[in-house]
Design an enzyme around this catalytic site. Sequence first.
Site, short mmCIF file in Angstrom:
data_model
loop_
_atom_site.label_atom_id
_atom_site.label_comp_id
_atom_site.label_asym_id
_atom_site.label_seq_id
_atom_site.Cartn_x
_atom_site.Cartn_y
_atom_site.Cartn_z
N LYS A 65 -18.55 26.04 -42.48
CA LYS A 65 -18.22 27.80 -42.92
C LYS A 65 -19.07 28.60 -41.60
O LYS A 65 -20.05 28.61 -42.12
CB LYS A 65 -18.40 28.55 -44.09
CG LYS A 65 -17.52 29.49 -43.99
CD LYS A 65 -16.85 30.59 -45.35
CE LYS A 65 -18.12 30.92 -46.19
NZ LYS A 65 -18.74 32.50 -44.96
N ASP A 70 -15.29 31.87 -40.43
CA ASP A 70 -14.85 32.93 -41.60
C ASP A 70 -15.05 34.27 -41.45
O ASP A 70 -16.10 35.17 -41.43
CB ASP A 70 -15.16 32.90 -42.85
CG ASP A 70 -16.19 33.47 -44.22
OD1 ASP A 70 -14.74 34.59 -43.72
OD2 ASP A 70 -16.73 33.95 -44.60
N LYS A 99 -13.12 37.72 -41.19
CA LYS A 99 -12.58 38.07 -41.55
C LYS A 99 -11.82 39.64 -40.79
O LYS A 99 -12.13 40.39 -41.21
CB LYS A 99 -12.92 38.55 -42.62
CG LYS A 99 -14.25 38.12 -44.05
CD LYS A 99 -14.71 38.87 -44.95
CE LYS A 99 -15.29 37.55 -45.67
NZ LYS A 99 -16.22 36.53 -45.56
N ASP A 132 -7.79 44.70 -39.28
CA ASP A 132 -7.55 46.22 -37.80
C ASP A 132 -5.65 46.17 -37.63
O ASP A 132 -5.32 45.22 -38.51
CB ASP A 132 -8.01 45.92 -36.87
CG ASP A 132 -8.54 46.52 -35.76
OD1 ASP A 132 -7.71 47.53 -36.00
OD2 ASP A 132 -9.17 46.67 -35.08
N THR A 155 -15.26 38.48 -54.60
CA THR A 155 -15.60 37.53 -54.63
C THR A 155 -16.73 38.44 -55.65
O THR A 155 -17.59 37.55 -56.88
CB THR A 155 -16.19 35.88 -54.77
OG1 THR A 155 -17.32 35.56 -53.90
CG2 THR A 155 -14.86 34.87 -54.74
N ARG A 206 -25.32 29.23 -50.53
CA ARG A 206 -27.19 29.43 -51.29
C ARG A 206 -27.31 28.02 -52.55
O ARG A 206 -28.56 27.82 -52.10
CB ARG A 206 -27.44 30.80 -51.83
CG ARG A 206 -27.35 31.93 -51.22
CD ARG A 206 -27.37 32.97 -51.53
NE ARG A 206 -26.11 33.65 -51.61
CZ ARG A 206 -25.70 34.85 -51.77
NH1 ARG A 206 -26.62 36.17 -52.10
NH2 ARG A 206 -23.97 34.60 -52.19
O1 C5P Z 1 -24.74 31.87 -50.93
P1 C5P Z 1 -23.04 31.75 -51.60
O2 C5P Z 1 -22.01 30.59 -51.91
O3 C5P Z 1 -22.44 32.90 -52.25
O4 C5P Z 1 -21.90 31.65 -50.66
C1 C5P Z 1 -20.11 32.38 -49.65
C2 C5P Z 1 -19.51 32.51 -48.78
O5 C5P Z 1 -18.42 32.86 -48.77
C3 C5P Z 1 -20.44 33.54 -48.08
O6 C5P Z 1 -20.31 33.06 -46.83
C4 C5P Z 1 -19.76 34.67 -48.19
O7 C5P Z 1 -19.10 35.24 -46.59
C5 C5P Z 1 -18.48 33.76 -48.18
N1 C5P Z 1 -17.04 34.60 -48.94
C6 C5P Z 1 -17.59 34.57 -50.22
N2 C5P Z 1 -16.60 35.96 -50.50
C7 C5P Z 1 -15.08 35.80 -49.93
C8 C5P Z 1 -14.57 35.53 -48.84
C9 C5P Z 1 -15.77 34.11 -48.60
O8 C5P Z 1 -18.34 35.08 -50.74
N3 C5P Z 1 -14.27 36.27 -51.08
#
Ligand code: C5P
Length: 234
Positions: free
Chosen positions: A33, A60, A62, A65, A124, A212
Site C-alpha cells: 500500500k 491509498d 483517499k 472532493d 479505523t 507498523r
Molecule cells: O501502521 P498501521 O498498521 O496502523 O497502518 C494502517 C494503514 O492503513 C495506514 O497506512 C493507514 O493510513 C491505513 N488506513 C487505516 N484506516 C483506514 C484506511 C486506511 O488505518 N480506514
Amino acid sequence: MADERLIVALDFHKFGDMKNLVSELGDSVNFYKVGMELFYSVGTVAVDWLKSQNKKIFLDLKLHDIPNTVAGGLCSLMNLGADILNVHAAGGFTMMKTAADRLREESARAGIVKPKLIAITVLTSIKQEEWYGALKISEQVVHFAKLAKDAGLDGVVASPQEAKLIRETCGEDFLIVTPGIRPAGSDINDQSRISTPAAAIRNGANYLVVGRPIRAAENPREAAEKILAEIKEI
Ligand code: C5P
C-alpha cells in the site's frame, strides 16, 4: 509463498527506506500500500519502482472532493497502473457513482484493466466516544458500504470489527479491506477498532492492511511470516 491477502503499508517518507523494507520482505509479500506520506514525498517513483518489482499496489490516496474532480483525479491515477484506488464514501453517492462510471469508461477506452475502486467507510482510528455521526459507527459503516455497492464500487475499507456485518449485507463478491490489524500482544498505536489477523479473515476480510506491526518490528520478515502463517490456518 506470498499470500496476497496481506497488504503491507509503506508509510515512509524516504524512497530508500521503502526499498529496504520491500527488499527485506522479498518474496514473502507481493502486495503493498502506497499512501499519502510516501506519495506526497516521492510521487509516482514509488509506484513505478514497485511495478518494476512485479508487486501489486493499493494506492491509498483517499480522494474526497466534488464528483467531477474526484473522477478526474482517479483517471489520472489510473495511468500509474495501481491495482486498487480509493475514495471517501463521505463524499456521497453521486461522487462515488461518477467516479466508478468514469473509471470504467476511461479504462475501457485506454484498453487497460480497470483498477478496483473501493471506499473508505469510517476510519479505523475513530472511537465511539469521539464519533460525530448520528448513527452508531457500525451502522454508519454498513450504510456507507451499501451506498458504495449501489454506486458501482468494488468494495470498502473498514475495520475488521465491521467486516462480518458488511459481508452479510453486501454479499460474497464485495471486497473488504481491513486496516486496524494488530497481532496479539503488539502495540495498538493510534488505531482503535482493531482485531488480530485471524479474526479479520474469519469475519470476512479479503485483504489485511498491516503497517507498523511489520515495519516497526525488529525483524519485519519474521513478523510478516507470522501473520501469513496465522491467516493460512483459517
Ligand atoms: O501502521 P498501521 O498498521 O496502523 O497502518 C494502517 C494503514 O492503513 C495506514 O497506512 C493507514 O493510513 C491505513 N488506513 C487505516 N484506516 C483506514 C484506511 C486506511 O488505518 N480506514
